[in-house]
Design a protein around this motif. Structure first.
Motif, PDB file in Angstrom:
ATOM      1  N   PHE A 153       3.388   3.807   0.033  1.00 19.56           N
ATOM      2  CA  PHE A 153       4.238   2.587  -0.173  1.00 19.56           C
ATOM      3  C   PHE A 153       4.352   1.978  -1.854  1.00 19.56           C
ATOM      4  N   ASN A 154       3.139   2.199  -2.488  1.00 19.96           N
ATOM      5  CA  ASN A 154       3.167   1.606  -3.788  1.00 19.96           C
ATOM      6  C   ASN A 154       4.119   2.779  -4.765  1.00 19.96           C
ATOM      7  N   GLY A 155       4.162   3.921  -4.509  1.00 20.84           N
ATOM      8  CA  GLY A 155       5.015   4.750  -5.067  1.00 20.84           C
ATOM      9  C   GLY A 155       6.327   4.448  -5.019  1.00 20.84           C
ATOM     10  N   ILE A 156       6.941   4.135  -3.948  1.00 24.66           N
ATOM     11  CA  ILE A 156       8.232   3.759  -3.668  1.00 24.66           C
ATOM     12  C   ILE A 156       8.553   2.334  -4.528  1.00 24.66           C
ATOM     13  N   ARG A 157       7.510   1.287  -4.745  1.00 25.49           N
ATOM     14  CA  ARG A 157       7.659   0.328  -5.391  1.00 25.49           C
ATOM     15  C   ARG A 157       7.756   0.570  -7.101  1.00 25.49           C
ATOM     16  N   ILE A 158       6.958   1.461  -7.472  1.00 25.74           N
ATOM     17  CA  ILE A 158       7.158   2.001  -8.807  1.00 25.74           C
ATOM     18  C   ILE A 158       8.410   2.658  -9.306  1.00 25.74           C
ATOM     19  N   ILE A 159       8.828   3.446  -8.130  1.00 30.24           N
ATOM     20  CA  ILE A 159      10.237   4.095  -8.319  1.00 30.24           C
ATOM     21  C   ILE A 159      11.275   2.851  -8.512  1.00 30.24           C
ATOM     22  N   LEU A 160      11.196   1.700  -7.608  1.00 28.15           N
ATOM     23  CA  LEU A 160      12.282   0.863  -7.709  1.00 28.15           C
ATOM     24  C   LEU A 160      11.846  -0.030  -9.170  1.00 28.15           C
ATOM     25  N   VAL A 161      10.790  -0.134  -9.584  1.00 30.20           N
ATOM     26  CA  VAL A 161      10.478  -0.992 -10.794  1.00 30.20           C
ATOM     27  C   VAL A 161      11.024  -0.158 -11.973  1.00 30.20           C
ATOM     28  N   ASP A 162      11.125   1.101 -11.788  1.00 26.21           N
ATOM     29  CA  ASP A 162      11.327   1.900 -13.084  1.00 26.21           C
ATOM     30  C   ASP A 162      12.754   2.303 -12.905  1.00 26.21           C
ATOM     31  N   PHE A 163      13.570   2.298 -11.957  1.00 27.40           N
ATOM     32  CA  PHE A 163      14.863   2.668 -11.879  1.00 27.40           C
ATOM     33  C   PHE A 163      16.025   1.711 -11.360  1.00 27.40           C
ATOM     34  N   TRP A 164      15.433   0.579 -10.732  1.00 28.33           N
ATOM     35  CA  TRP A 164      16.414  -0.534 -10.316  1.00 28.33           C
ATOM     36  C   TRP A 164      16.522  -1.449 -11.299  1.00 28.33           C
ATOM     37  N   ALA A 165      17.410  -1.875 -11.663  1.00 26.14           N
ATOM     38  CA  ALA A 165      17.898  -2.945 -12.882  1.00 26.14           C
ATOM     39  C   ALA A 165      16.882  -4.391 -12.381  1.00 26.14           C
ATOM     40  N   LYS A 166      16.871  -4.668 -11.288  1.00 25.29           N
ATOM     41  CA  LYS A 166      16.129  -5.804 -11.178  1.00 25.29           C
ATOM     42  C   LYS A 166      14.658  -5.609 -10.550  1.00 25.29           C
ATOM     43  N   GLY A 167      14.434  -4.224 -10.759  1.00 27.64           N
ATOM     44  CA  GLY A 167      12.890  -4.090 -10.363  1.00 27.64           C
ATOM     45  C   GLY A 167      11.872  -4.866 -10.970  1.00 27.64           C
ATOM     46  N   PRO A 168      11.898  -4.849 -12.619  1.00 30.40           N
ATOM     47  CA  PRO A 168      10.889  -5.600 -13.147  1.00 30.40           C
ATOM     48  C   PRO A 168      10.664  -7.135 -12.663  1.00 30.40           C
ATOM     49  N   LYS A 169      11.829  -7.745 -12.269  1.00 29.66           N
ATOM     50  CA  LYS A 169      11.988  -9.027 -12.090  1.00 29.66           C
ATOM     51  C   LYS A 169      11.132  -9.162 -10.759  1.00 29.66           C
ATOM     52  N   TYR A 170      11.402  -8.430  -9.979  1.00 30.40           N
ATOM     53  CA  TYR A 170      10.687  -8.531  -8.552  1.00 30.40           C
ATOM     54  C   TYR A 170       9.512  -7.617  -8.113  1.00 30.40           C
ATOM     55  N   GLN A 171       8.864  -7.158  -9.121  1.00 27.67           N
ATOM     56  CA  GLN A 171       7.696  -6.134  -8.889  1.00 27.67           C
ATOM     57  C   GLN A 171       6.566  -6.922  -8.243  1.00 27.67           C
ATOM     58  N   ARG A 172       6.487  -8.166  -8.623  1.00 30.54           N
ATOM     59  CA  ARG A 172       5.347  -9.069  -8.103  1.00 30.54           C
ATOM     60  C   ARG A 172       5.661  -9.215  -6.424  1.00 30.54           C
ATOM     61  N   VAL A 173       6.818  -9.517  -6.160  1.00 27.31           N
ATOM     62  CA  VAL A 173       7.283  -9.670  -4.820  1.00 27.31           C
ATOM     63  C   VAL A 173       7.251  -8.408  -3.891  1.00 27.31           C
ATOM     64  N   MET A 174       7.467  -7.092  -4.721  1.00 27.31           N
ATOM     65  CA  MET A 174       7.669  -6.139  -4.005  1.00 27.31           C
ATOM     66  C   MET A 174       6.141  -5.442  -3.794  1.00 27.31           C
ATOM     67  N   LEU A 175       5.117  -5.804  -4.684  1.00 25.56           N
ATOM     68  CA  LEU A 175       3.814  -5.520  -4.428  1.00 25.56           C
ATOM     69  C   LEU A 175       3.353  -6.248  -3.102  1.00 25.56           C
ATOM     70  N   TRP A 176       3.737  -7.541  -2.989  1.00 26.31           N
ATOM     71  CA  TRP A 176       3.246  -8.296  -1.526  1.00 26.31           C
ATOM     72  C   TRP A 176       3.954  -7.595  -0.572  1.00 26.31           C
ATOM     73  N   VAL A 177       5.161  -7.133  -0.533  1.00 17.33           N
ATOM     74  CA  VAL A 177       5.827  -6.284   0.701  1.00 17.33           C
ATOM     75  C   VAL A 177       4.969  -4.965   0.682  1.00 17.33           C
ATOM     76  N   VAL A 178       4.597  -4.396  -0.128  1.00 15.51           N
ATOM     77  CA  VAL A 178       3.788  -3.346  -0.174  1.00 15.51           C
ATOM     78  C   VAL A 178       2.430  -3.376   0.586  1.00 15.51           C
ATOM     79  N   LEU A 179       1.797  -4.554   0.234  1.00 20.20           N
ATOM     80  CA  LEU A 179       0.418  -4.837   0.807  1.00 20.20           C
ATOM     81  C   LEU A 179       0.743  -5.276   2.291  1.00 20.20           C
ATOM     82  N   GLY A 180       1.900  -5.914   2.672  1.00 22.80           N
ATOM     83  CA  GLY A 180       2.360  -6.234   3.886  1.00 22.80           C
ATOM     84  C   GLY A 180       2.456  -5.022   4.700  1.00 22.80           C
ATOM     85  N   LEU A 181       3.161  -4.127   4.418  1.00 22.75           N
ATOM     86  CA  LEU A 181       3.568  -2.866   5.073  1.00 22.75           C
ATOM     87  C   LEU A 181       2.231  -1.960   5.279  1.00 22.75           C
TER      88      LEU A 181
END
Length: 139
Positions: free
Chosen positions: A91-119
Motif C-alpha cells: 500500500f505504501n508503495g502505491i502511495r510513493i508512486i502517486l507522490v512521485d508521478f501524480w502532479a498533486k501527489g506531494p500536496k496530498y502525501q500526508r492524506v494518502m499516508l492516512w489512507v494507507v494506514l487505514g487500508l
C-alpha cells in the motif's frame, strides 16, 4: 552610570522546512523508514524461503524436517508479521508512486499516508483473527 536602552524584542523566527524535500521528521519520514524496513524484512524472508525450498532437491527428508520446525506458534506470529510487512509495503508503495508521478501527489502525501494506514488496519483486521485461530489451534 545608566543602563543602555534595550531594543524591543522581536518574536522568535520560525523555522522553515528545508527546500527540496517533503519529509523532515514527520509522517512522511516515518513512512519512508517503515517502507525500507519492510522491504529489507521481505527480502530476507524471500532469501530464507528460496534456501529452504531448495532443500527438497538435495534431501526431501531434510526439507520435511525444516518445514516441520516452522509449525509452531512463534513462526505463526512471524507469518503474521510477514503479512503485515507485505501489506504495508504494497500500500505504501502505491502511495510513493502517486507522490512521485501524480502532479498533486506531494500536496496530498500526508492524506494518502492516512489512507494507507487505514487500508492496512482493515486488511490486517480481516487476516489476523483467522490466522491466529489457526496458529493457536482455534479451528
Amino acid at each position: 552610570m545608566s543602563a543602555a536602552p534595550t531594543a524591543p524584542s522581536s518574536p522568535p523566527a520560525r523555522k522553515k522546512a528545508p527546500v527540496g524535500t517533503l519529509y523532515r521528521g514527520r509522517e512522511g519520514m516515518w513512512s519512508w523508514v517503515a517502507h525500507r524496513v519492510t522491504g529489507v524484512a521481505i527480502f530476507f524472508f524471500l532469501l530464507v524461503h528460496v534456501l529452504d525450498t531448495s532443500l527438497v532437491r538435495v534431501s526431501p527428508e531434510a526439507y520435511n524436517d525444516v518445514i516441520g520446525t516452522y509449525k509452531n506458534p512463534i513462526m505463526g506470529l512471524g507469518e503474521a508479521g510477514l503479512v503485515a510487512a507485505i501489506v504495508f509495503h504494497a500500500f505504501n508503495g502505491i502511495r510513493i508512486i502517486l507522490v512521485d508521478f501524480w502532479a498533486k501527489g506531494p500536496k496530498y502525501q500526508r492524506v494518502m499516508l492516512w489512507v494507507v494506514l487505514g487500508l492496512f488496519v482493515v486488511t490486517m483486521a480481516g487476516f489476523l483473527p483467522r490466522h491466529l485461530m489457526h496458529v493457536f489451534g482455534g479451528e
